[in-house]
Design a protein around this motif. Sequence first.
Motif, PDB file in Angstrom:
ATOM      1  N   SER A  62       0.918  -1.273   0.002  1.00  0.00           N
ATOM      2  CA  SER A  62      -0.025   0.197   0.174  1.00  0.00           C
ATOM      3  C   SER A  62       1.031   1.185   0.004  1.00  0.00           C
ATOM      4  O   SER A  62       2.168   1.168   0.412  1.00  0.00           O
ATOM      5  CB  SER A  62      -0.887  -0.104   1.361  1.00  0.00           C
ATOM      6  OG  SER A  62      -0.126   0.197   2.483  1.00  0.00           O
ATOM      7  N   SER A 104      -4.690   1.470  -5.120  1.00  0.00           N
ATOM      8  CA  SER A 104      -4.497   3.107  -5.525  1.00  0.00           C
ATOM      9  C   SER A 104      -3.673   3.942  -4.846  1.00  0.00           C
ATOM     10  O   SER A 104      -3.410   3.905  -3.796  1.00  0.00           O
ATOM     11  CB  SER A 104      -6.148   3.550  -5.154  1.00  0.00           C
ATOM     12  OG  SER A 104      -6.335   4.859  -5.432  1.00  0.00           O
ATOM     13  N   ASP A 106      -4.086   6.957  -3.592  1.00  0.00           N
ATOM     14  CA  ASP A 106      -4.812   7.529  -2.446  1.00  0.00           C
ATOM     15  C   ASP A 106      -5.758   6.586  -1.747  1.00  0.00           C
ATOM     16  O   ASP A 106      -6.279   6.965  -0.856  1.00  0.00           O
ATOM     17  CB  ASP A 106      -5.720   8.773  -3.266  1.00  0.00           C
ATOM     18  CG  ASP A 106      -6.772   8.177  -3.946  1.00  0.00           C
ATOM     19  OD1 ASP A 106      -6.815   7.083  -4.256  1.00  0.00           O
ATOM     20  OD2 ASP A 106      -7.557   8.926  -4.481  1.00  0.00           O
TER      21      ASP A 106
END
Length: 106
Positions: A62, A104, A106
Amino acid sequence: GTVERILSGHTNWVHSVAFSPDGTKIASGSRDNSVRIWNVADGTVERILSGHTNWVHSVAFSPDGTKIASGSYDWTVRIWNTADGTVVGILSGHTGDVLSVAFSPD
């Protein structure tokens, strides 16, 4: 370039590797059905993440480095906590092998 370190430990082919956003860890996914988290500085295994029932084909950190996603030939994506190695989510329902994972930004 030159080889700086060889990371040994998986018992079958490695399909995917990813560096953590801060560059201190590497995640590797293997045909031995596991994900390993490695310390870049000394090459030691920090954690072995077990739970997939078939080959792990893809791994990704992440953006904040606190999670790892792993995609497997067992038709699931697992989301792992990098700090303690626990599974925080299993995404099932795929109708075939999961060959790629990504977060992603964000």
